[in-house]
Write an enzyme that holds these catalytic residues in place. Structure first.
Site, PDB file in Angstrom:
ATOM      1  N   ASP A  85      51.205  38.766  57.598  1.00  0.00           N
ATOM      2  CA  ASP A  85      51.408  38.407  56.190  1.00  0.00           C
ATOM      3  C   ASP A  85      51.015  36.962  55.869  1.00  0.00           C
ATOM      4  O   ASP A  85      50.885  36.596  54.712  1.00  0.00           O
ATOM      5  CB  ASP A  85      52.884  38.632  55.804  1.00  0.00           C
ATOM      6  CG  ASP A  85      53.223  40.113  55.737  1.00  0.00           C
ATOM      7  OD1 ASP A  85      52.291  40.937  55.759  1.00  0.00           O
ATOM      8  OD2 ASP A  85      54.415  40.452  55.660  1.00  0.00           O
ATOM      9  N   MET A  87      48.556  45.352  53.394  1.00  0.00           N
ATOM     10  CA  MET A  87      49.917  44.814  53.562  1.00  0.00           C
ATOM     11  C   MET A  87      50.070  43.446  52.901  1.00  0.00           C
ATOM     12  O   MET A  87      49.106  42.847  52.438  1.00  0.00           O
ATOM     13  CB  MET A  87      50.266  44.720  55.036  1.00  0.00           C
ATOM     14  CG  MET A  87      50.637  46.058  55.625  1.00  0.00           C
ATOM     15  SD  MET A  87      51.079  45.898  57.361  1.00  0.00           S
ATOM     16  CE  MET A  87      51.829  47.498  57.639  1.00  0.00           C
ATOM     17  N   GLU A 145      50.350  45.721  48.853  1.00  0.00           N
ATOM     18  CA  GLU A 145      51.523  46.619  48.787  1.00  0.00           C
ATOM     19  C   GLU A 145      52.658  45.999  47.964  1.00  0.00           C
ATOM     20  O   GLU A 145      53.495  46.699  47.413  1.00  0.00           O
ATOM     21  CB  GLU A 145      52.031  46.924  50.198  1.00  0.00           C
ATOM     22  CG  GLU A 145      52.551  45.680  50.934  1.00  0.00           C
ATOM     23  CD  GLU A 145      53.156  45.964  52.300  1.00  0.00           C
ATOM     24  OE1 GLU A 145      53.251  47.131  52.698  1.00  0.00           O
ATOM     25  OE2 GLU A 145      53.533  44.983  52.970  1.00  0.00           O
ATOM     26  N   TYR A 166      49.209  50.577  59.212  1.00  0.00           N
ATOM     27  CA  TYR A 166      49.207  50.022  60.567  1.00  0.00           C
ATOM     28  C   TYR A 166      47.792  49.778  61.103  1.00  0.00           C
ATOM     29  O   TYR A 166      47.624  48.999  62.045  1.00  0.00           O
ATOM     30  CB  TYR A 166      49.956  50.950  61.538  1.00  0.00           C
ATOM     31  CG  TYR A 166      51.474  50.795  61.517  1.00  0.00           C
ATOM     32  CD1 TYR A 166      52.114  50.000  60.579  1.00  0.00           C
ATOM     33  CD2 TYR A 166      52.268  51.441  62.462  1.00  0.00           C
ATOM     34  CE1 TYR A 166      53.492  49.856  60.572  1.00  0.00           C
ATOM     35  CE2 TYR A 166      53.651  51.306  62.465  1.00  0.00           C
ATOM     36  CZ  TYR A 166      54.257  50.513  61.518  1.00  0.00           C
ATOM     37  OH  TYR A 166      55.623  50.368  61.519  1.00  0.00           O
ATOM     38  N   LEU A 167      46.789  50.464  60.530  1.00  0.00           N
ATOM     39  CA  LEU A 167      45.423  50.258  61.034  1.00  0.00           C
ATOM     40  C   LEU A 167      45.046  48.785  60.979  1.00  0.00           C
ATOM     41  O   LEU A 167      44.420  48.263  61.895  1.00  0.00           O
ATOM     42  CB  LEU A 167      44.414  51.076  60.211  1.00  0.00           C
ATOM     43  CG  LEU A 167      44.588  52.593  60.196  1.00  0.00           C
ATOM     44  CD1 LEU A 167      43.492  53.233  59.367  1.00  0.00           C
ATOM     45  CD2 LEU A 167      44.573  53.139  61.617  1.00  0.00           C
ATOM     46  N   ARG A 198      46.922  46.044  61.080  1.00  0.00           N
ATOM     47  CA  ARG A 198      47.566  45.084  61.977  1.00  0.00           C
ATOM     48  C   ARG A 198      47.407  45.476  63.447  1.00  0.00           C
ATOM     49  O   ARG A 198      47.805  44.724  64.331  1.00  0.00           O
ATOM     50  CB  ARG A 198      49.028  44.840  61.585  1.00  0.00           C
ATOM     51  CG  ARG A 198      49.986  45.962  61.792  1.00  0.00           C
ATOM     52  CD  ARG A 198      51.391  45.577  61.306  1.00  0.00           C
ATOM     53  NE  ARG A 198      52.382  46.393  61.978  1.00  0.00           N
ATOM     54  CZ  ARG A 198      53.611  46.570  61.564  1.00  0.00           C
ATOM     55  NH1 ARG A 198      54.027  45.976  60.453  1.00  0.00           N
ATOM     56  NH2 ARG A 198      54.447  47.310  62.243  1.00  0.00           N
TER      57      ARG A 198
HETATM   58  O1  F6P Z   1      55.226  42.245  59.497  1.00  0.00           O
HETATM   59  C1  F6P Z   1      55.044  42.285  58.139  1.00  0.00           C
HETATM   60  C2  F6P Z   1      54.609  43.628  57.672  1.00  0.00           C
HETATM   61  O2  F6P Z   1      53.374  43.847  58.248  1.00  0.00           O
HETATM   62  C3  F6P Z   1      54.584  43.789  56.143  1.00  0.00           C
HETATM   63  O3  F6P Z   1      53.407  43.439  55.517  1.00  0.00           O
HETATM   64  C4  F6P Z   1      54.935  45.241  55.952  1.00  0.00           C
HETATM   65  O4  F6P Z   1      55.591  45.460  54.737  1.00  0.00           O
HETATM   66  C5  F6P Z   1      55.864  45.483  57.073  1.00  0.00           C
HETATM   67  O5  F6P Z   1      55.470  44.631  58.129  1.00  0.00           O
HETATM   68  C6  F6P Z   1      55.961  46.895  57.524  1.00  0.00           C
HETATM   69  O6  F6P Z   1      56.463  46.958  58.822  1.00  0.00           O
HETATM   70  P1  F6P Z   1      57.439  48.015  59.454  1.00  0.00           P
HETATM   71  O7  F6P Z   1      57.613  49.138  58.470  1.00  0.00           O
HETATM   72  O8  F6P Z   1      56.740  48.429  60.698  1.00  0.00           O
HETATM   73  O9  F6P Z   1      58.728  47.324  59.751  1.00  0.00           O
END
Ligand code: F6P
Length: 420
Positions: free
Chosen positions: A144, A190, A247, A297-298, A300
């Protein structure tokens, strides 16, 4: 002084380079056996410390640790778990001390985002508040890019590169199809409260009229009419429109346009789904056929197209944390300091954890175009160096070859369970 043991743990949403930081920590620690005895890793972050469920990184080969540098996600498991304040839940702190003392943990390295740095700060206060002195360093990590005190966050540059590459590639696809079929492509990315990743999509454009034609940022309250007019204008001028939406897009009242209805341990709303909402809105109002992708997730996990700058920085902050700890620094986080934009030069600095914990860094207004739908030259100057360079993983049989560690457990000394 005899060597003390160290605990490293990963926390929060993982990235494609957080293991490069782990690699930096472990390789640096192995160079100082006189000061760091065993380096353990928490299985699933701080939860592993509370459960006395730790991994002995000493059981991993030199080659396996080196392979962490190019292996995405969290090799030891990550967590969304918030330590409550000392007044709220003293038991958790007593338990941490019990586990740390049983395993002679003198150093704690916590690799995470803003919420995780809050945990690191609380652990660093164990000495002052509970009489168990420990050297505690945060290590920055988040796609982020919203951590305070650092020019950028390891993890971001690679997610940014994936999104910019995907925007350029999908833009070519929709341009090919637009004459008789799809006129609109929407990509959701994200960024819960800050639009850094969406902004990075702007790097895909080289000439005026290139995609993305619209970027929707959480920093700019969503204006439906202005948005639809911009989409229509893009289709009329260029034949098609590519929209990248964060998002975390919100309306004038600050409500998320898309809210999946659940929350994580930090009370954060689970987001996802704004892309399809926006795409459907355009089709209903303007009649365009659309395609929509949620990068989720793609973006990150995409280590295959990681930014070399990002990988180098992730590794460097891991190493720096160990070196700082051994030099007597405590309750700080190594940072990335920008020395020059072009040619890009950076160095390692530090910031107190108290200035990072629970602080979110938004995009400055100077990076956002006046109409709110794109980035400025200043934004481009900031973002450009962070996606520079490629650092491909090795491939076998057509696929990247990543490492899975043995993750051998450290024998428990307490044996008492702890419910979390
Ligand atoms: O780590 C931050 C992030 O990547 C946000 O952008 C996103 O909203 C969130 O994690 C989602 O992560 P999870 O649902 O895996 O906790």
């Amino acid at each position: 002084m005899p060597p003390r043991n160290a605990l490293y743990a990963q926390s929060g949403g993982v990235t494609s380079v957080v293991n490069a930081s782990a690699c930096g920590v472990i390789e640096a620690a192995r160079q100082h056996p006189d000061q760091i005895g065993h380096l353990y890793a928490g299985r699933y972050g701080i939860m592993g410390a509370l459960r006395e469920d730790m991994i002995d990184t000493g059981q991993e080969s030199v080659e396996a640790i080196a392979a962490l540098r190019y292996t995405p996600a969290g090799a030891f498991g990550s967590c969304r778990y918030r330590l409550k304040g000392l007044e709220e839940n003293r038991l958790e702190y007593e338990r941490l001390i019990e586990v740390f003392a049983a395993h002679d943990i003198g150093y704690f390295f916590y690799n995470g985002g803003g919420d995780s740095q809050d945990t690191a700060l609380k652990v660093s206060q164990l000495g002052e508040h509970m009489g168990y002195p420990i050297t505690c360093l945060g290590i920055p990590k988040t796609v982020d890019n919203d951590l305070a005190g650092t020019d950028c966050c390891p993890g971001f540059g690679s997610a940014a590169k994936y999104v910019a590459v995907s925007t350029r590639e999908a833009g070519l696809d929709v341009r090919s199809m637009a004459e008789s079929s799809t006129k609109l492509f929407v990509l959701e990315v994200m960024g819960r409260h800050a639009g850094w990743i969406a902004a990075a999509a702007g790097l895909a454009a080289q000439e005026p009229g290139d995609p993305p034609h619209v970027i929707l940022l959480p920093e700019v309250p969503f204006d439906r009419d202005a948005f639809l007019a911009t989409v229509k204008n893009s289709v009329e001028r260029f034949g098609y429109c590519v929209v990248v939406v964060s998002e975390g897009l919100r309306d004038e009242q600050g409500r998320f346009i898309s809210d999946a209805g659940s929350q994580d341990a930090f009370g954060h709303t689970q987001l996802g789904g704004v892309g399809p909402v926006i795409a459907r809105m355009c089709t209903d109002a303007l009649g365009y056929k659309h395609h929509c992708a949620v990068a989720d997730y793609l973006q990150r996990a995409a280590r295959h197209i990681a930014s070399k700058t990002d990988v180098d920085q992730a590794y460097a902050v891991g190493r720096a944390a160990v070196e700082m700890a051994l030099a007597g620094r405590n309750a700080v986080m190594p940072t990335i300091v920008r020395m020059a934009d072009h040619p890009y030069q950076w160095d390692i600095g530090e910031v107190p954890l108290s200035e990072v914990a629970n602080v979110e860094r938004k995009m400055p207004a100077s990076y956002i175009r006046q109409d709110g739908f794109g980035i400025t030259e200043a934004g481009r100057r900031y973002l450009q160096p962070l996606i520079q360079g490629e650092d491909y993983p090795p491939y076998r049989d057509g696929l990247p070859e990543y490492v899975t560690l043995k993750n051998v457990s450290v024998p428990k000394r307490l044996g008492t369970p702890f419910d979390i």
